[in-house]
Design an enzyme around this catalytic site. Structure first.
Site: not given
Ligand code: BDR
Ligand code: CA
Length: 316
Positions: A246-247
């Site tokens: 994700h990040d």
């Protein structure tokens, strides 16, 4: 002529995928001027996220990075954590996590965010958020004058078609502190959102993890060991070929925006309903007259994303 690097603050709750984002940023000093890393309670409680951020900086040979500890509880609610995904330490994977040697800065993260935005020329600092939005919401509440000085917010958070990963309706970062998210989405600042709709297309596969391990560096090996642990949860849950990274989508966007595609829409945060708390209600089809406030990403060139991550990891 070379461009000046873009000034950013990374607000984070490491987390293995947060670690990947920090590595990507620290490996990109030509493009990014990392003014500071601010930590928040999220995946694990604040003492651990503050420790983990420093461990990651040291793995990256970046012990001179300024790390500021921030809020230990959401603005109006008890903290919800995600050890079931990230393990007890938040960075489970390596056999033994080192104790960081670098110290935390004395200043509170919220004060650092406020002071930095007041000090730097207006419109030159981007906030890159990888966790619950508590530090940012608190800074905007305490010092509303800084809101118009923010260049852009690039966040990992939310979901719409992909819906929730912590409840059926909500993504973790927004769910943990919906009131903070509400402040941010109503701020009027340009927001670029990396929701689950796009991050679930950035999957760690065995060959991608192996390529990181093969770098043979502390950062490459640690990243591979963390991702071996991290992906098991989502492979079991979704039956996917790997875990969603994700990040680092946020940092990749700052480096190569063309890797992503999305739509400028209105997004509002549910703060009232127990059933759908923290839902990011995206007016994707323009069925209201609410003004667009977020670039909602849905597509990623995943191969190019992992190539970029590997290239920058190799520089650490
Ligand atoms: C987000 O929640 C955390 O578990 C991850 O670090 C990521 O920021 C995904 O929902
Ligand atoms: Ca995170």
């Amino acid at each position: 002529m070379s461009k000046t690097p873009r000034k950013i603050i990374i607000d984070t709750d490491p987390g293995q995928d947060d670690a990947a984002a920090l590595f990507l940023a620290l490996g990109s000093p030509i493009e990014l001027d990392l003014l500071g890393v601010t930590t928040v309670a999220g995946n694990v409680p604040l003492p651990l996220t503050s420790k983990n951020a420093r461990i990651v900086c040291e793995w990256a040979n970046a012990a001179d990075t300024k790390v500021f500890a921030g809020c230990d509880t959401p603005m109006k609610r008890p903290l919800v954590t995600a050890e079931h995904v990230h393990g007890k330490t938040g960075l489970d994977g390596p056999d033994l996590l080192p104790d960081p040697k670098m110290a935390l800065q004395d200043q509170h993260a919220v004060d650092f965010i406020i002071d930095t935005l007041r000090r730097e020329p207006a419109g030159t600092v981007t906030l890159c958020t990888l966790g619950p939005l508590t530090n940012i919401g608190t800074a905007f509440q305490n010092a509303p004058d800084i809101i118009e000085r923010v260049q852009e917010i690039v966040m990992m958070g939310g979901a719409y078609f992909e819906v929730g990963n912590i409840t059926p309706a909500a993504e973790f970062n927004i769910y943990v502190d919906p009131e903070a998210a509400d402040i941010v989405f109503k701020s009027g600042i340009r927001i670029v959102m990396m929701p689950l709709d796009v991050t679930h297309k950035a999957l760690t596969t065995k060959p991608r993890i192996q390529a990181m391990r093969d770098l043979g560096t502390p950062a490459g090996i640690a990243m591979a060991e963390m991702l071996d642990f991290f992906e098991r949860f989502d492979i079991e849950k979704y039956g996917s070929e790997g875990g969603p990274l994700h990040d680092p989508c946020t940092i990749a966007y700052l480096l190569k925006p063309d890797l992503f595609q999305g739509r400028l829409v209105n997004v509002m945060i549910e703060t009232q309903s127990d059933l759908t708390l923290g839902m990011t209600v995206a007016d994707y089809w323009g069925v209201t007259d609410r003004a667009p406030n977020a670039m909602f990403m849905t597509e990623i060139d995943a191969d190019a994303f992992f190539t970029l991550l590997l290239e920058r990891l190799a520089r650490l």
